[in-house]
Design a protein around this motif. Structure first.
Motif, PDB file in Angstrom:
ATOM      1  N   MET A 217       0.818  -1.221   0.000  1.00  0.00           N
ATOM      2  CA  MET A 217       0.000   0.000   0.000  1.00  0.00           C
ATOM      3  C   MET A 217       0.851   1.270   0.000  1.00  0.00           C
ATOM      4  SD  MET A 217      -3.252  -1.027   0.071  1.00  0.00           S
ATOM      5  CE  MET A 217      -4.290   0.230   0.802  1.00  0.00           C
TER       6      MET A 217
ATOM      7  N   GLN B  69      -7.431   0.016  -4.521  1.00  0.00           N
ATOM      8  CA  GLN B  69      -6.035  -0.002  -4.084  1.00  0.00           C
ATOM      9  C   GLN B  69      -5.758  -1.240  -3.234  1.00  0.00           C
ATOM     10  OE1 GLN B  69      -4.785   3.669  -2.266  1.00  0.00           O
ATOM     11  NE2 GLN B  69      -2.733   2.922  -1.796  1.00  0.00           N
TER      12      GLN B  69
ATOM     13  N   GLN C 274      -5.630  -4.307  -5.561  1.00  0.00           N
ATOM     14  CA  GLN C 274      -4.349  -4.374  -6.263  1.00  0.00           C
ATOM     15  C   GLN C 274      -3.253  -4.892  -5.341  1.00  0.00           C
ATOM     16  OE1 GLN C 274      -3.100  -0.655  -7.983  1.00  0.00           O
ATOM     17  NE2 GLN C 274      -1.322  -1.540  -8.997  1.00  0.00           N
TER      18      GLN C 274
END
Length: 246
Positions: free
Chosen positions: A55, A220, A223
């Motif tokens: 992240m 996000q 991913q």
């Protein structure tokens, strides 16, 4: 004029470096999810660290342990929630619906018995047995046999208590998640003494639940989760507990 420029620059830098703090909730607190809360060891902490690597600095993750009733209360109050190790089948459908991550790993409920025990093909074969279970958990199929008096259910507060009773021959079988037994089964006091004798329940996928508060961050997270399938740290942690990613 110079002071004003410096103030604007300072505020811009603070904004540029500020990060969003996001809490991950975990109600699974038995091994392998929590092994030692003081030293922050276990899958709850491992997945937080693995996701943090992917992240980056703009999102700061923190973990909060809570009980399933407490999680239910948060969801009922429509508070922001990201809940680890969940499955859609365990949560009442909402409008708007929850968002769900991809699968972290597969798990299932299994029966564990002393080493000499026979395989269990059907739940009816448990008739006359004393079954150890975790207090508050429901087991379809077993529930009916217990209600009919064909099986005696003995509740404990943890899997560890149940396994101790099994070794003491106060139980014939224990129902436990496969991931938990993979952890316990490697420990000296259980090694070579207990085994999985039945897997009557279907496997399920452990995922992450997101409420709609996180719909902007959700892509996000997805991913980052996809990257875990290739991340050495995460793969090493799963292997440590005998687990494999899907």
């Amino acid at each position: 004029m110079r002071f004003g420029f410096l103030l604007v620059l300072s505020l811009w830098l603070q904004s540029a470096t500020a990060s969003t703090v996001v809490t991950l909730f975990a109600y699974h607190q038995a091994p392998p999810f929590v092994i030692n809360a003081d030293t922050e060891t276990g899958l709850n902490y491992d997945v937080l660290r693995a996701l943090q690597q992917e992240m980056g600095d703009q999102v700061q993750l923190r973990l909060q342990l809570l009980s399933r009733p407490e999680l239910n209360q948060r969801l009922a109050a429509q508070l922001p929630v990201i809940a680890l190790w969940t499955n859609p089948a365990w949560f009442t459908a909402q409008d708007p619906p929850y968002l769900w991550s991809g699968t972290l790993f597969s798990d299932r409920e299994v029966f564990v018995s002393p080493q000499h025990s026979q395989k269990i093909q059907q739940l009816s074969e448990l008739t006359g047995s004393r079954i150890g279970a975790v207090r508050g958990y429901s087991y379809p199929g077993l529930n009916e046999l217990i209600a009919e008096g064909k099986i005696q259910r003995i509740d404990a507060d943890s899997d560890k208590e149940n396994l101790a009773l099994l070794l003491e021959k106060q139980l014939e079988h224990v129902v436990i998640t496969r991931s938990s037994f993979l952890y316990y089964g490697r420990q000296t006091q259980y090694l070579g003494k207990l085994k999985i004798t039945g897997q009557p329940y279907p496997a399920y996928r452990r995922q992450i639940l997101f409420t709609r508060h996180y719909q902007d961050l959700y892509p996000q997270f997805e991913q980052a989760l996809q990257q875990l399938s290739q991340q050495k740290y995460w793969l090493d942690r799963l292997a440590l507990y005998g687990l494999k990613p899907l």
